[in-house]
Write a protein that holds these residues in place. Structure first.
Motif, short mmCIF file in Angstrom:
data_model
loop_
_atom_site.label_atom_id
_atom_site.label_comp_id
_atom_site.label_asym_id
_atom_site.label_seq_id
_atom_site.Cartn_x
_atom_site.Cartn_y
_atom_site.Cartn_z
N THR A 1 32.61 32.00 29.25
CA THR A 1 32.28 32.15 27.84
C THR A 1 32.47 33.61 27.44
OG1 THR A 1 29.96 32.66 28.28
CG2 THR A 1 30.55 30.33 28.06
N ASN A 2 32.46 33.87 26.14
CA ASN A 2 32.52 35.26 25.69
C ASN A 2 31.34 36.06 26.25
OD1 ASN A 2 34.87 35.00 24.10
ND2 ASN A 2 33.69 34.12 22.41
N GLU A 3 30.23 35.38 26.37
CA GLU A 3 29.01 36.06 26.81
C GLU A 3 29.04 36.44 28.29
OE1 GLU A 3 24.16 35.24 26.92
OE2 GLU A 3 25.52 33.84 25.90
N ASN A 4 29.59 35.54 29.14
CA ASN A 4 29.51 35.82 30.58
C ASN A 4 30.82 36.25 31.22
OD1 ASN A 4 31.09 33.53 30.92
ND2 ASN A 4 29.59 32.38 32.10
N ASP B 1 32.55 39.11 31.37
CA ASP B 1 32.51 40.35 32.16
C ASP B 1 31.80 40.11 33.49
OD1 ASP B 1 33.86 41.65 30.19
OD2 ASP B 1 32.10 42.66 29.35
N GLU B 2 30.74 39.33 33.44
CA GLU B 2 29.99 39.02 34.66
C GLU B 2 30.86 38.25 35.65
OE1 GLU B 2 26.10 36.34 35.93
OE2 GLU B 2 26.39 36.96 33.83
N GLU C 1 36.12 29.27 26.04
CA GLU C 1 36.16 30.48 25.21
C GLU C 1 37.00 31.57 25.87
OE1 GLU C 1 32.17 31.67 24.44
OE2 GLU C 1 31.71 29.95 23.17
N ARG C 2 36.83 31.73 27.17
CA ARG C 2 37.59 32.73 27.91
C ARG C 2 38.06 32.11 29.22
NH1 ARG C 2 36.44 38.08 26.50
NH2 ARG C 2 38.24 38.61 27.77
#
Length: 498
Positions: free
Chosen positions: A319-322, A324-325, A239-240
């Motif tokens: 992923t899109n969710e992680n 930034d982390e 995803e990223r």
């Protein structure tokens, strides 16, 4: 029969110079050039040439660096017209294609479905046939390994013209042999009893007890068969993607960061055939560039700062969710080793990520252009050694070239302990000196338990180094396999051994 169904034939005088050399600047000659359109015509042509006793060389896009596709007389067969991409099988996550398909075209086809093929050689205009014949890998090998583990099925043609359709698992080595039938003829192919290094390796034939016949054929550099159709396992696009180039004040700082990064996230492995890949959470690419490499690239990539001793490029899937982390985590890791974030090249947009990929691939192209202008052959190592020996091996190799006074650039897949040390001789005298150094670098790699070729293969230019690695006994083991499938020694003669 339509023109599209016919084999195109050119004779000496009609054959363009581009067909007679590869990216190493190794040059040859041939009497005939053929373009078969499909497997049936290819097998028929191969059988006829073999019966005539003609030497036969197979060529794709000629992007190799070892002379493997360069003819030394006889006939040259091009796979250019065998370039069909079959339907994408989403359920099985596979795609089937011809050997003449360009890697770039395959990746674009897969991208439209949200997938990608993990093998990532620097030259994206190589062919799939070449990727499989040479067991190519590239930057993503740190996570995914080489092409071998992603070949699930193939159609191959042996030197005598016999055809075999092969699924992974169909033919397994038992008692020192591979037993199968091709075109109704029984084969009992002897296995090469070789002890391979534990490092990344693309030197000579592959063998492990109980391995698949596909694994032996992949990476055999066209000496055992020709791949006329290949089915590949492919994976969903991440995803990223975090892609980052960090610049270091010292080589030791860069080496230390690579060492720490190797240990990050490697918590499980996943098997693809006979290769293991690191966990989905791990770094997928981990590369090093010395200061000379950065100087080579600075004019084309202004984001490269002046005065830095080295750089490390890494890619991490997210992923899109992680995402930034992941960015925060790696920014923290860079700060811990003293790399100012304002000097880090870390784009978060697809265009920026693509620019870094161009940066990564440019250095190899620049080296090839330099060598071509000098009228010499490329003189770059492809060695890999065990992890515990790698840093010292790198220091020792650089010291040898510096002592000889030869210009160089050093880069490579340092996550895999894989060094591309490219010497840049100014004339033939320095080239001869460099050849002597190259031999010593290969000798040392073997002494340390490594390989003389981790991804580029052996071809015609590195045969002496393969012998250095396996000795007469090991070469004899490979020859017995070659003799069984090609008793006249006509198919890609001169590759691997004489």
């Amino acid at each position: 029969m339509s023109t599209e169904d016919q084999i195109i034939h050119k004779i000496k005088g009609e054959i363009g110079e581009d067909h007679l050399h590869d990216a190493s600047n190794y040059r040859g000659e041939c009497d005939d050039l053929y373009y078969p359109p499909d497997t049936e015509s290819f097998a028929r042509l191969l059988s006829a040439l073999y019966a005539e006793g003609k030497k036969i060389t197979i060529a794709g896009a000629r992007t190799g660096l070892t002379g493997g596709c360069v003819p030394e007389g006889g006939a040259l067969i091009s796979t250019d017209r065998m370039n069909r991409i079959g339907p994408f099988d989403r359920e099985r996550e596979t795609v089937t294609c011809g050997p003449g398909v360009l890697l770039a075209d395959l990746q674009e086809h897969l991208r439209q479905h949200g997938y990608f093929f993990p093998a990532d050689p620097t030259e994206t205009l190589c062919t799939i046939g070449g990727v499989v014949a040479n067991n190519s890998s590239g930057a993503r090998s740190y996570k995914y390994g080489s092409a071998r583990g992603f070949v699930t099925a193939a159609e191959v043609v042996f030197a005598v013209g016999a055809r075999l359709r092969l699924q992974r698992g169909d033919v397994i080595e038992q008692g020192g042999y591979f037993s199968f039938e091709a075109d109704g003829k029984p084969f009992r192919l002897p296995a090469p009893m070789l002890k391979m290094p534990s490092t990344k390796n693309a030197a000579g034939y592959y063998f492990k007890p109980g391995c698949d016949l596909l694994d032996l054929l992949v990476g055999s550099e066209g000496t055992l068969c020709v791949f006329t159709e290949v089915t590949l396992k492919v994976l969903p696009l991440p995803e990223r993607l975090l892609s980052c180039v960090a610049f270091f004040e010292s080589v030791e700082g860069a080496l230390g960061f690579v060492s720490k990064s190797r240990r990050h996230g490697v918590t499980e492995t996943r098997s693809h055939g006979d290769t293991e890949t690191r966990s989905l959470e791990a770094v997928r690419a981990l590369e090093f560039f010395d200061g000379n490499s950065l100087g080579f690239l600075r004019d084309d990539f202004p984001k490269v700062p002046e005065g830095k001793a080295a750089a490390v490029w890494f890619e991490v899937e997210a992923t899109n969710e992680n995402f930034d982390e992941v960015v925060i985590e790696w920014a923290g890791r860079l700060e811990v080793v003293g790399v100012p974030l304002e000097e880090v090249w870390m784009p978060v947009d697809p265009a920026g990520v693509e620019e870094i990929r161009k940066f990564r691939h440019a250095v190899s192209w620049k080296v090839s252009e330099y060598i071509k202008q000098k009228g010499l052959r490329k003189l770059g190592t492809d060695t890999a050694v065990p992890i515990e020996a790698f840093d010292d091996y790198y220091r020792w190799a650089i010291a040898m070239v510096r002592e000889a006074g030869i210009k160089y650039v050093a880069y490579g897949h340092f996550g895999d302990c894989h060094l591309h040390l490219n010497m840049l001789p100014k004339d033939n005298t320095e080239y001869v000196t460099g050849k002597g150094i190259y031999l010593e670098l290969c000798r040392k790699a073997v002494e340390l338990g490594g390989t003389v070729s981790a991804e580029h293969g052996i071809g015609k230019l590195k045969k002496e180094y393969l012998k250095l690695m396996y000795g007469e006994e090991g070469i004899g083991e490979m020859r017995k396999v070659k003799r069984y499938l090609d008793p006249k020694n006509l198919l890609n003669t001169g590759n691997l051994f004489d």
